[in-house]
Motif scaffolding. Sequence first.
Motif: not given
Length: 83
Positions: A8-21, A24-35
């Motif tokens: 998969g992609p090499t860029r990792t993003v941090d994913i947070f709960c929208a309510k309490c911030k 949740l996890f670190k994820y290798r996301k591809g592309g620029k769109g929404a999760l």
Amino acid sequence: MAKPNKKGPTRTVDIFCAKCKVPLFKYRKGGKGALIKCFKERIVEDFTQVTCTCPSCGQAFARECLIRGAPALKMIGGKVTFK
């Protein structure tokens, strides 16, 4: 249909709960769109104790499903944010 690339992609993003911030996890996301979905094999670090549930507020943020034959988490709209 083809399975997603395991490396998969090499860029990792941090994913947070929208309510309490809470992270949740670190994820290798591809592309620029929404999760919209997270393939389980691309999750680098998982901070949740129960799958698809925020450890702090207990809110369900995703559903488990199979996408193109690979296990994935389908995100519920507005429940998570990422940077």
